[in-house]
Design a protein around this motif. Structure first.
Motif, PDB file in Angstrom:
ATOM      1  N   TYR A  68       0.805  -1.214   0.000  1.00 19.07           N
ATOM      2  CA  TYR A  68       0.000   0.000   0.000  1.00 19.07           C
ATOM      3  C   TYR A  68       0.844   1.273   0.000  1.00 19.07           C
ATOM      4  CZ  TYR A  68      -4.237  -2.672   1.271  1.00 19.07           C
ATOM      5  OH  TYR A  68      -5.312  -3.524   1.295  1.00 19.07           O
ATOM      6  N   VAL A  69       2.161   1.147  -0.147  1.00 14.66           N
ATOM      7  CA  VAL A  69       3.022   2.326  -0.073  1.00 14.66           C
ATOM      8  C   VAL A  69       3.536   2.741  -1.454  1.00 14.66           C
ATOM      9  CG1 VAL A  69       5.163   3.268   0.877  1.00 14.66           C
ATOM     10  CG2 VAL A  69       3.692   1.824   2.299  1.00 14.66           C
ATOM     11  N   GLN A  70       4.076   1.782  -2.192  1.00  9.38           N
ATOM     12  CA  GLN A  70       4.710   2.117  -3.464  1.00  9.38           C
ATOM     13  C   GLN A  70       3.783   2.780  -4.487  1.00  9.38           C
ATOM     14  OE1 GLN A  70       7.951   2.210  -4.569  1.00  9.38           O
ATOM     15  NE2 GLN A  70       8.255   2.020  -2.364  1.00  9.38           N
ATOM     16  N   PRO A  71       2.498   2.412  -4.555  1.00 10.26           N
ATOM     17  CA  PRO A  71       1.639   3.106  -5.532  1.00 10.26           C
ATOM     18  C   PRO A  71       1.579   4.610  -5.309  1.00 10.26           C
ATOM     19  CG  PRO A  71       0.571   1.118  -4.749  1.00 10.26           C
ATOM     20  CD  PRO A  71       1.774   1.320  -3.888  1.00 10.26           C
ATOM     21  N   ASN A  72       1.633   5.047  -4.052  1.00  8.42           N
ATOM     22  CA  ASN A  72       1.640   6.478  -3.770  1.00  8.42           C
ATOM     23  C   ASN A  72       3.018   7.085  -3.991  1.00  8.42           C
ATOM     24  OD1 ASN A  72      -1.050   6.956  -3.191  1.00  8.42           O
ATOM     25  ND2 ASN A  72      -0.828   6.583  -0.995  1.00  8.42           N
ATOM     26  N   GLN A  74       5.358   6.084  -6.051  1.00  4.93           N
ATOM     27  CA  GLN A  74       5.642   6.170  -7.485  1.00  4.93           C
ATOM     28  C   GLN A  74       4.763   7.199  -8.187  1.00  4.93           C
ATOM     29  OE1 GLN A  74       6.450   2.659  -9.737  1.00  4.93           O
ATOM     30  NE2 GLN A  74       7.293   1.561  -7.984  1.00  4.93           N
ATOM     31  N   LEU A  75       3.570   7.444  -7.656  1.00  2.00           N
ATOM     32  CA  LEU A  75       2.747   8.526  -8.194  1.00  2.00           C
ATOM     33  C   LEU A  75       3.406   9.865  -7.886  1.00  2.00           C
ATOM     34  CD1 LEU A  75       0.161   9.562  -9.546  1.00  2.00           C
ATOM     35  CD2 LEU A  75      -0.971   9.428  -7.304  1.00  2.00           C
ATOM     36  N   GLN A  76       3.883  10.037  -6.674  1.00  4.74           N
ATOM     37  CA  GLN A  76       4.551  11.282  -6.295  1.00  4.74           C
ATOM     38  C   GLN A  76       5.828  11.503  -7.096  1.00  4.74           C
ATOM     39  OE1 GLN A  76       4.874  10.608  -2.022  1.00  4.74           O
ATOM     40  NE2 GLN A  76       3.255  12.086  -1.620  1.00  4.74           N
ATOM     41  N   GLU A  77       6.515  10.416  -7.448  1.00  3.09           N
ATOM     42  CA  GLU A  77       7.772  10.520  -8.197  1.00  3.09           C
ATOM     43  C   GLU A  77       7.553  10.662  -9.698  1.00  3.09           C
ATOM     44  OE1 GLU A  77       9.862   7.006  -7.058  1.00  3.09           O
ATOM     45  OE2 GLU A  77      10.614   7.868  -5.181  1.00  3.09           O
ATOM     46  N   GLY A  78       6.315  10.584 -10.159  1.00  5.20           N
ATOM     47  CA  GLY A  78       6.030  10.744 -11.572  1.00  5.20           C
ATOM     48  C   GLY A  78       6.160   9.474 -12.387  1.00  5.20           C
ATOM     49  N   GLN A  79       6.348   8.326 -11.727  1.00  5.52           N
ATOM     50  CA  GLN A  79       6.438   7.063 -12.455  1.00  5.52           C
ATOM     51  C   GLN A  79       5.062   6.527 -12.832  1.00  5.52           C
ATOM     52  OE1 GLN A  79       9.317   4.207 -10.704  1.00  5.52           O
ATOM     53  NE2 GLN A  79       9.865   5.854  -9.296  1.00  5.52           N
ATOM     54  N   LEU A  80       4.028   7.047 -12.175  1.00  7.83           N
ATOM     55  CA  LEU A  80       2.643   6.703 -12.483  1.00  7.83           C
ATOM     56  C   LEU A  80       1.873   7.981 -12.775  1.00  7.83           C
ATOM     57  CD1 LEU A  80       1.895   4.227  -9.528  1.00  7.83           C
ATOM     58  CD2 LEU A  80       2.386   3.590 -11.898  1.00  7.83           C
ATOM     59  N   GLY A  81       0.817   7.844 -13.575  1.00  6.15           N
ATOM     60  CA  GLY A  81      -0.053   8.983 -13.823  1.00  6.15           C
ATOM     61  C   GLY A  81      -1.245   9.012 -12.894  1.00  6.15           C
ATOM     62  N   ALA A  82      -1.538   7.862 -12.268  1.00  3.44           N
ATOM     63  CA  ALA A  82      -2.667   7.745 -11.344  1.00  3.44           C
ATOM     64  C   ALA A  82      -2.497   6.450 -10.579  1.00  3.44           C
ATOM     65  CB  ALA A  82      -3.991   7.742 -12.108  1.00  3.44           C
ATOM     66  N   ASN A  83      -3.255   6.308  -9.495  1.00  7.83           N
ATOM     67  CA  ASN A  83      -3.341   4.989  -8.868  1.00  7.83           C
ATOM     68  C   ASN A  83      -4.767   4.730  -8.429  1.00  7.83           C
ATOM     69  OD1 ASN A  83      -3.686   5.882  -6.073  1.00  7.83           O
ATOM     70  ND2 ASN A  83      -1.475   6.243  -5.984  1.00  7.83           N
ATOM     71  N   TYR A  84      -5.041   3.456  -8.194  1.00  6.64           N
ATOM     72  CA  TYR A  84      -6.383   3.019  -7.824  1.00  6.64           C
ATOM     73  C   TYR A  84      -6.216   1.828  -6.891  1.00  6.64           C
ATOM     74  CZ  TYR A  84     -10.828   0.463  -8.677  1.00  6.64           C
ATOM     75  OH  TYR A  84     -11.990  -0.250  -8.541  1.00  6.64           O
ATOM     76  N   PHE A  85      -6.195   2.101  -5.589  1.00  4.37           N
ATOM     77  CA  PHE A  85      -6.020   1.034  -4.608  1.00  4.37           C
ATOM     78  C   PHE A  85      -6.473   1.436  -3.211  1.00  4.37           C
ATOM     79  CE2 PHE A  85      -2.442   3.620  -3.543  1.00  4.37           C
ATOM     80  CZ  PHE A  85      -2.128   3.329  -2.221  1.00  4.37           C
ATOM     81  N   LEU A  91      -5.427   7.696   2.227  1.00  7.41           N
ATOM     82  CA  LEU A  91      -4.694   8.746   1.516  1.00  7.41           C
ATOM     83  C   LEU A  91      -4.350   9.890   2.471  1.00  7.41           C
ATOM     84  CD1 LEU A  91      -3.604  10.100  -1.055  1.00  7.41           C
ATOM     85  CD2 LEU A  91      -5.921  10.934  -1.504  1.00  7.41           C
ATOM     86  N   ALA A  92      -5.319  10.299   3.279  1.00  4.08           N
ATOM     87  CA  ALA A  92      -5.079  11.394   4.229  1.00  4.08           C
ATOM     88  C   ALA A  92      -3.991  11.022   5.229  1.00  4.08           C
ATOM     89  CB  ALA A  92      -6.373  11.756   4.956  1.00  4.08           C
ATOM     90  N   ASP A  93      -4.030   9.781   5.725  1.00  3.92           N
ATOM     91  CA  ASP A  93      -3.019   9.336   6.693  1.00  3.92           C
ATOM     92  C   ASP A  93      -1.648   9.232   6.037  1.00  3.92           C
ATOM     93  OD1 ASP A  93      -2.424   8.057   9.415  1.00  3.92           O
ATOM     94  OD2 ASP A  93      -1.659   6.565   8.012  1.00  3.92           O
ATOM     95  N   PHE A  94      -1.599   8.760   4.783  1.00  2.12           N
ATOM     96  CA  PHE A  94      -0.323   8.656   4.070  1.00  2.12           C
ATOM     97  C   PHE A  94       0.322  10.031   3.928  1.00  2.12           C
ATOM     98  CE2 PHE A  94       2.365   8.760   0.363  1.00  2.12           C
ATOM     99  CZ  PHE A  94       3.069   7.567   0.415  1.00  2.12           C
ATOM    100  N   MET A 103      -1.732  14.739  -3.225  1.00  2.00           N
ATOM    101  CA  MET A 103      -2.505  13.897  -4.124  1.00  2.00           C
ATOM    102  C   MET A 103      -3.986  14.132  -3.880  1.00  2.00           C
ATOM    103  SD  MET A 103      -0.256  10.361  -3.901  1.00  2.00           S
ATOM    104  CE  MET A 103       0.036  10.479  -2.133  1.00  2.00           C
ATOM    105  N   THR A 104      -4.781  13.901  -4.903  1.00  2.00           N
ATOM    106  CA  THR A 104      -6.209  14.193  -4.847  1.00  2.00           C
ATOM    107  C   THR A 104      -7.025  12.958  -5.183  1.00  2.00           C
ATOM    108  OG1 THR A 104      -5.853  16.500  -5.490  1.00  2.00           O
ATOM    109  CG2 THR A 104      -8.056  15.601  -5.836  1.00  2.00           C
ATOM    110  N   PHE A 105      -8.049  12.691  -4.388  1.00  2.97           N
ATOM    111  CA  PHE A 105      -8.988  11.601  -4.633  1.00  2.97           C
ATOM    112  C   PHE A 105      -9.996  12.085  -5.665  1.00  2.97           C
ATOM    113  CE2 PHE A 105     -12.347   8.585  -3.804  1.00  2.97           C
ATOM    114  CZ  PHE A 105     -11.720   7.449  -3.300  1.00  2.97           C
ATOM    115  N   VAL A 106     -10.043  11.421  -6.814  1.00  2.00           N
ATOM    116  CA  VAL A 106     -10.836  11.906  -7.945  1.00  2.00           C
ATOM    117  C   VAL A 106     -12.213  11.252  -8.023  1.00  2.00           C
ATOM    118  CG1 VAL A 106     -10.928  12.113 -10.469  1.00  2.00           C
ATOM    119  CG2 VAL A 106      -8.749  12.399  -9.267  1.00  2.00           C
ATOM    120  N   GLN A 107     -12.255   9.917  -7.893  1.00  3.22           N
ATOM    121  CA  GLN A 107     -13.510   9.216  -8.136  1.00  3.22           C
ATOM    122  C   GLN A 107     -13.587   7.939  -7.301  1.00  3.22           C
ATOM    123  OE1 GLN A 107     -16.332   9.867 -10.195  1.00  3.22           O
ATOM    124  NE2 GLN A 107     -17.057   8.151  -8.974  1.00  3.22           N
ATOM    125  N   ALA A 108     -14.625   7.820  -6.479  1.00  2.00           N
ATOM    126  CA  ALA A 108     -14.870   6.573  -5.749  1.00  2.00           C
ATOM    127  C   ALA A 108     -15.393   5.520  -6.711  1.00  2.00           C
ATOM    128  CB  ALA A 108     -15.877   6.815  -4.629  1.00  2.00           C
TER     129      ALA A 108
END
Length: 271
Positions: A68-72, A74-85, A91-94, A103-108
């Protein structure tokens, strides 16, 4: 001897050929790379990629993660364009604990009900005095797991702690349960060694558990804040690829896929 005009003309021709050859790279930049947990996120997104995205002019690259850590990260580092997990509380705690780019939560998209599972007992009432219960060790899911136990009369938490609860916030523990915090991905494997375990829905499904039928108790969907959804770097919400993907994930086709595939073990978060 080649004239200067000829050299200039040749240079223009070569430049034109080079420009043509670079087009695939530019097209590749239009691919949206999305980090996911394999189940159910990866399965849902693969359905979108195969069945819905082509008609919407969207190309997806799905990257699977088992933590549950690397998806965020790698998103912050620009290796991903989005994540869904993840859900909003995670997200707030991370962001609070690890910082980095906003980072912004776009769609549930869906809810994975948290459940209590056991290979040793058939009901919560059968848990023995002093039984060991494994729980997620990340802050949001630990509190969520303890709240699940409270909602089902197993323990009682201190007033007001809600889903921020830790083991120290257990006010009443009639069965003297021993809590064993573990990484969420390890919880299904812990069932051989503990009396029961609170397991996240995605990891339960990966372990071929059926939350709707195998869980001793299961989280309720009504008014649940833990819907998982699409997340991007702050400021990227308007990216046309992100908007297209969010629209598809919120659409009736995805809702039907979730209902047909998971039979209540995963619940659509869209109306």
């Amino acid at each position: 001897m080649i004239s200067a005009v000829a050299v200039a003309t040749l240079a223009l021709v070569l430049a034109g050929c080079g420009g043509s050859g670079s087009e695939p790279a530019a097209a590749k930049d239009d691919v949206l790379k999305v980090g996911v947990s394999p189940v159910p996120h990866g399965e849902i997104l693969k359905f979108v990629k195969d069945k819905l995205a082509p008609a919407a002019g969207l190309e997806l690259d799905i990257v699977e993660f088992t933590d549950y850590v690397q998806p965020n990260v790698q998103l912050q580092e620009g290796q991903l364009g989005a994540n869904y997990f993840q859900h909003r509380p995670y997200l707030a705690d991370f962001l609070k604990s690890k910082g980095g780019k906003e980072m912004t939560f776009v769609q549930a998209v869906h809810l994975e009900p948290l459940g209590l599972y056991s290979k040793k007992v058939k009901s919560v009432g059968e848990l023995a005095d002093g039984a060991t219960v494994a729980v997620p060790n990340d802050a949001t899911n630990l509190g969520r797991g303890l709240k699940l136990l409270e909602d089902n009369g197993v323990i009682k938490l201190k007033p007001g702690v809600g889903t921020a609860a830790t083991e120290r916030d257990v006010a009443e523990n009639p069965k003297n349960l021993q809590f064993k915090p573990l990484e969420a991905a390890q919880l299904p494997r812990s069932l051989e060694d503990v009396d029961a375990a609170v397991i996240n829905g995605n990891y339960a499904l990966e372990a071929e558990l059926k939350p709707a039928s195998d869980a001793l108790v299961l989280e309720k969907a009504a008014d649940n804040p833990y819907a998982n959804g699409l997340v991007v770097l702050k400021g990227q919400e308007g990216d046309p690829r992100v908007k297209k993907l969010a629209e598809l994930l919120a659409g009736p086709e995805v809702k039907k896929f979730i209902e047909d595939t998971y039979q209540g073990s995963v619940i659509s978060a869209t109306s």
